[in-house]
Design an enzyme around this catalytic site. Structure first.
Site, PDB file in Angstrom:
ATOM      1  N   ASP A 236       0.848  -1.183   0.000  1.00 32.26           N
ATOM      2  CA  ASP A 236       0.000   0.000   0.000  1.00 32.26           C
ATOM      3  C   ASP A 236       0.885   1.235   0.000  1.00 32.26           C
ATOM      4  O   ASP A 236       2.079   1.155   0.298  1.00 32.26           O
ATOM      5  CB  ASP A 236      -0.876   0.023   1.260  1.00 32.26           C
ATOM      6  CG  ASP A 236      -1.990  -1.011   1.200  1.00 32.26           C
ATOM      7  OD1 ASP A 236      -2.416  -1.345   0.099  1.00 32.26           O
ATOM      8  OD2 ASP A 236      -2.418  -1.476   2.278  1.00 32.26           O
TER       9      ASP A 236
ATOM     10  N   ASP B  53      -4.537  -3.167   5.042  1.00 36.81           N
ATOM     11  CA  ASP B  53      -4.995  -2.597   6.309  1.00 36.81           C
ATOM     12  C   ASP B  53      -6.503  -2.666   6.480  1.00 36.81           C
ATOM     13  O   ASP B  53      -7.007  -2.628   7.590  1.00 36.81           O
ATOM     14  CB  ASP B  53      -4.508  -1.149   6.474  1.00 36.81           C
ATOM     15  CG  ASP B  53      -4.859  -0.289   5.269  1.00 36.81           C
ATOM     16  OD1 ASP B  53      -5.777  -0.660   4.511  1.00 36.81           O
ATOM     17  OD2 ASP B  53      -4.218   0.764   5.082  1.00 36.81           O
TER      18      ASP B  53
ATOM     19  N   ASP C 132      -9.166  -6.073   2.369  1.00 43.05           N
ATOM     20  CA  ASP C 132      -7.862  -6.613   1.961  1.00 43.05           C
ATOM     21  C   ASP C 132      -7.679  -8.061   2.402  1.00 43.05           C
ATOM     22  O   ASP C 132      -6.705  -8.709   2.016  1.00 43.05           O
ATOM     23  CB  ASP C 132      -6.718  -5.771   2.569  1.00 43.05           C
ATOM     24  CG  ASP C 132      -6.558  -4.425   1.880  1.00 43.05           C
ATOM     25  OD1 ASP C 132      -6.819  -4.362   0.667  1.00 43.05           O
ATOM     26  OD2 ASP C 132      -6.193  -3.456   2.552  1.00 43.05           O
TER      27      ASP C 132
END
Length: 1025
Positions: free
Chosen positions: A451, A746, A750
């Site tokens: 990310d 997070d 996901d």
């Protein structure tokens, strides 16, 4: 070897029960099953737990569907009456803990209504729903209603580990031999001389058992500490009138808890207020469909997960009274799944063990035959004495001890030791490894899909630029000079403070504190700078409905009613998505004017400009409605208020960490929800997007035909505006191409990608509990550099185990062959049972401590990744093993068969002196070879050695104890003190192995992309420690 290990393969993640059962059934020779399989999963317990879980889930289903309906018809008088105790009354409460627990567990809406709903329960537990629990009352609440902790299984005592170590069948046989030896020895040779041999074996066994037990006990304490760390969860509550963060273990009855998407419900409780709350109860009831919780269905159960929406709940039951607590108490620990390396090394140990068993039997048979032939030749075949029985017993003890040395059960246990050491070090480096295999697999990773927000960037966001009324304004230190009319300012402040899931509170010192996500904090801080007041806005508007932000919609919406009765919807989210929902724009007078195509193009250029400066852009919009919609909030007809550009600086050290990965052959890919211009700008700043690399939007990626997707995959370095499904697709396809994939996440959405990846990395700060539960490693500081550190330690684990395997296999080969050949030729074994037990401890427990706990050096990240298909025992390792074994066998063989003549040994004690020299030389060969094993291909084996205090301590202890055995424990170890010349000779023989190692490492072996991780000689650059 690879063909022999075909039954010893399991998946690197989530191995099937069948695979685990198959390889365990293949382990035919197990010295100590309890110890070998102790640090890994207990299949019987896992099966038992699954059965219990299903039974409990079935019971809970009955509660949900039968009892809930039955309570509609049961007379209230038939229900159990709970008498209020004096202790509860004295504490100022008016309801019993069991009554609250029963109400929530049985979903008893009738009793809840009778009490007065959440407000009634709040009165009975003496708490204000607005103010929350007072900190001064925490102790009394814990005393009356209990702590929010589950019963922990008691830690296993040190004596348990001693007992486990004693379960080794070969050690038991040796103990029997020792006792018989003492009995026969005393009868034939008298006391105390007759006790020496047997007592020596017993003392050696005690030493082996104690060292093994201490090592295993320390490992168990480490795993217990890590397990406690895994269970730490931070939740948000209202206490003392302010919103604050507390540990889940500090929760008490009466606490008002704030829940949002991805949170775990921390205790049993009652819904107070919220929006679109959906709860995943599958972990508790087994139901796959989410449960909708609202004022009509207000019960929340501990251990369930928030799948959608947000809410406030009142805690009614904590700890072991909750349904989750009872479930946890019923289930026993099943242990960790086996790591692929443990499985493979169990296979190696088993195969070598079977070979060793064959050698042991042959050695015993050959010794017995020679003994019988000698007696027959001497004409005493019919005359047997107790001394003959003692000789045969010694032969049997030697054969059993050969098995002890031959079965390298230390191989799989060394993996556990190395992983435990790495996990402990990573814990101090802010990485929590949840599963053993993850650390090992991370060392093989070939790519990291990361990310952006919070991982590559600091996650300390501020609004840096804003477009409003066709003007761009930039932040000047702590102020914005917007020069807006009062009407425009009011609309902007409304759009900021009405549409937020965060809170603005005062801390104990009276300072303003914003609780919420970094993006929300940045926007609320911007609103405060404009002079806005949250409380005023909340009083003037009533929130009717909230649609929380999620990764799919990339927007958050809220429906409010004004004091005048007007209904207004606010929305904020990804600029290019929200801009398409707008038909109007606010002008400088605060009026809504039509949004022309030209103006849309102009605003799009502004958004692109912000993004090219690495700013995250959000649109703030609103629309007035005639009435509140029954379904979802509208997706069109909005008026654009402002475009804000949020600065999230790149973390210091990220660029260097990315360069480290690239030097290590690990491809870094950025997967983000930001628009492609922002993503590219950040990726270039971090060094991720390089010449020839591809940046692609998620929508374009998911629409690619399969053949085009396969062609472009290796080049993708940035994926922008991606959905969680895009991340899952990317990970899945990379794995199909043979990549070992690590992925960060997070959010709740996901979870599929984290589960699909070889290594799932969840963020400890920004990550939801759902993401953490599906991850293998939790990055506690959300820092990309920490991820690189995990990869470095993973490589260190893999290579440390390779070093240990090389060392141990050399000892195995030499000890087996020298005793077998000597038994065949001379009729005696030069290495006695006591000596072999000492050698076994050197190569097993002490060798694992020395080699498997070496810290990583920077050179590890200058080598290509091991990859998925690499052979664990490499050609370089075989070269070193074979070369060192041949040298030791030649030298020890010459000493054994011609040592007396070469060393001019005469007299009655010449044989025992020679055997002592052979034993001492053999041990020093292992000591020097252990130093050699620090590097498999590099010549400089001393680099960084003195930084590894464990290695130095083990080497010092080994040499020191060897001196004691030879010089002072001769009666027990069958040795005699040696002259300084003989000591020098033994050390010289051992040290030659270091010169030999240099020569061996200059012999080229065929290399490929997936070698053992070491630079090829002689051109490889030197590592820096």
């Amino acid at each position: 070897m690879s063909n022999l290990l075909k039954d010893f393969e399991v998946a690197s993640k989530n191995p099937s029960l069948e695979a685990r059962q198959r390889w365990r059934s293949s382990v035919g020779l197990v010295k100590n099953r309890a110890r070998r399989f102790r640090m890994i999963s207990n299949l019987d317990k896992l099966a038992e737990n699954e059965k219990k879980r299903c039974q409990i889930q079935e019971k809970i289903r009955v509660v949900f569907y039968v009892q809930k309906a039955a309570f509609q018809f049961i007379d209230a008088g038939a229900r159990p009456e709970y008498k209020l105790t004096d202790e509860v009354k004295k504490a100022g409460f008016y309801v019993e803990a069991d009554e609250l627990a029963s109400m929530v567990r049985n979903h008893d809406t009738k009793s809840l209504t009778k009490i007065g709903g959440p407000e009634g329960i709040a009165q009975k537990v003496s708490v204000s729903l607005a103010e929350g629990v007072r900190s001064s009352e925490l102790h009394i609440r814990e005393k009356i209603y209990g702590e929010n902790r589950y019963t922990e299984k008691p830690a296993r005592s040190f004596l348990t580990f001693v007992w486990e170590a004693l379960q080794d069948i070969t050690l038991i046989i040796l103990m029997v031999c020792a006792v018989v030896s003492i009995g026969v020895g005393v009868a034939t040779e008298g006391f105390p001389k007759g006790m020496y041999d047997g007592t020596g074996i017993l003392l050696s066994i005690i030493l082996v058992v104690m060292v093994t037990a201490i090592s295993d006990y320390k490992q168990s304490l480490q795993f217990r500490d890590l397990d406690r760390e895994k269970k730490k969860i931070i939740i948000q509550v209202t206490r003392d009138g302010s919103r604050q963060e507390v540990s889940i273990h500090d929760l008490v009855v009466g606490d008002v808890v704030h829940l949002s998407i991805g949170d775990q419900v921390p205790a049993d409780g009652i819904f107070i207020s919220g929006y679109n709350l959906e709860i995943d109860e599958s972990s508790l009831s087994g139901e796959s469909e989410p449960s909708h919780v609202n004022k009509e269905k207000p019960f929340l159960l501990s251990g369930t997960k928030v799948q959608n929406g947000s809410a406030k709940m009142l805690v009614t039951t904590v700890g072991m009274r909750t349904e989750w607590g009872k479930l946890m108490d019923t289930l026993s620990e099943g242990g960790e799944d086996e790591t692929p390396l443990q499985v493979k090394l169990n296979g190696v140990a088993t195969i070598i063990g079977k070979i060793g068993l064959g050698f042991a039997v042959l050695t015993f048979v050959v010794l017995c035959i020679r003994f019988v032939v000698e007696k027959a030749t001497a004409g005493s075949i019919t005359e047997w004495s107790s001394e003959d029985a003692l000789t045969l017993l010694d032969y049997f003890a030697i054969a059993v001890t050969i098995i002890v040395v031959a079965v390298p059960e230390g191989l799989p246990l060394a993996v556990t030791l190395s992983l435990a050491f790495a996990m402990k070090q990573l814990m101090s480096d802010r990485a929590l490894v949840r599963h053993l295999a993850a650390c090992e697999t991370m060392g093989s990773s070939t790519c990291i899909c990361t990310d952006k927000t919070g991982t590559l960037t600091t996650n300390h966001m501020v609004v840096n630029k804003v477009w409003i009324c066709e003007n761009i304004k930039e932040r000047q230190e702590e102020n914005f000079q917007l020069n807006l009319s009062e009407q425009v300012k009011n609309i902007l402040i409304q759009a900021i403070f009405q549409n937020t899931g965060s809170e603005v509170v005062k801390d104990k010192e009276g300072k303003t504190q914003i609780l919420g996500s970094p993006t929300e904090r940045a926007i609320l801080e911007f609103g405060l700078l404009l002079g806005g007041d949250v409380d005023t806005q909340r009083r003037e508007h009533k929130i009717l409905k909230i649609e929380p932000f999620n990764s799919d919609k990339k927007k958050m919406s809220v429906l409010t009613s004004h004091s005048g009765g007007k209904v207004r919807a606010f929305c904020k989210g990804a600029s290019e998505i929200v801009l398409k929902m707008c038909e109007k724009v606010v002008d400088s007078n605060g009026e809504s004017v039509p949004l022309s195509e030209e103006k849309i193009a102009s605003i799009s250029d502004v958004i692109e400009g912000f993004a090219s400066e690495a700013l995250r852009t959000l649109c703030l919009v609103y629309t007035d409605l005639d009435e509140a919609p029954r379904g979802d909030l509208p997706n069109g007809g909005y008026t654009l208020v402002a475009v804000v550009g949020i600065k999230d600086p790149v973390r210091p050290g990220v660029r260097e960490a990315v360069q480290t990965c690239q030097a290590a052959g690990i491809t870094v890919r950025m997967v983000t929800g930001d628009n492609i211009s922002t993503a590219k700008a950040i990726a270039k700043e971090c060094g991720i997007l390089t010449a020839g690399g591809v940046a692609i939007e998620g929508s374009d990626f998911r629409n690619l035909p399969p053949h085009e997707m396969r062609a472009i995959l290796p080049k993708i370095q940035v994926m922008a505006r991606s959905l969680p499904l895009d991340k899952h697709t990317l990970v899945n396809n990379l794995r199909k191409m043979g990549e070992v994939v690590a992925v960060t996440g997070d959010g709740t959405n996901d979870a599929p990608a984290l589960h699909e990846a070889d290594i799932g990395l969840a963020m400890g700060i920004a990550g939801t509990e759902v993401a953490k539960e599906n991850a293998d490693v939790i990055i506690m500081d959300d820092n990309f550099a920490t991820i690189v550190n995990v990869a470095k330690w993973g490589r260190a684990v893999y290579i440390n185990i390779q070093k240990f395997v090389q060392f141990q296999l050399t000892v195995n080969v030499v000890a087996l062959i020298i005793n077998f050949v000597s038994a065949c030729i001379t009729g005696s074994a030069p290495l006695t049972a006591v000596q072999l037990l000492w050698v076994n401890m050197i190569m097993d427990t002490l060798g694992a401590l020395a080699l498997a706990t070496e810290p990583p050096n920077e050179g590890l990240m200058k080598r290509q990744p091991i990859g998925r298909t690499a052979s664990f025992i490499t050609r370089a390792m075989w070269r070193n093993i074979i070369g060192q074994s041949i040298y030791q066998l030649i030298v020890l063989g010459i000493l054994n068969f011609a040592g007396k003549q070469i060393l001019n040994l005469n007299g009655p004690d010449s044989t025992i002196v020679l055997n002592t020299i052979i034993f001492n030389s053999f041990v020093f060969c292992q000591v020097f070879n252990e130093v050699n094993s620090r590097e498999i291909e590099k010549i400089n084996v001393f680099e960084g050695m003195f930084k590894s205090w464990v290695f130095v301590a083990v080497m010092t202890a080994t040499v020191g104890f060897q001196v004691i055995i030879v010089e002072f424990l001769g009666a027990f170890a069958s040795t005699v003190p040696l002259s300084w010349q003989h000591w020098l000779l033994c050390i010289l023989i051992g040290s030659v192995s270091m010169i030999l190692a240099v020569g061996l490492k200059c012999i080229p072996v065929e290399s490929n992309r997936h070698h053992d991780g070491y630079e090829l000689l002689p051109s490889g650059p030197s590592d820096s420690a």
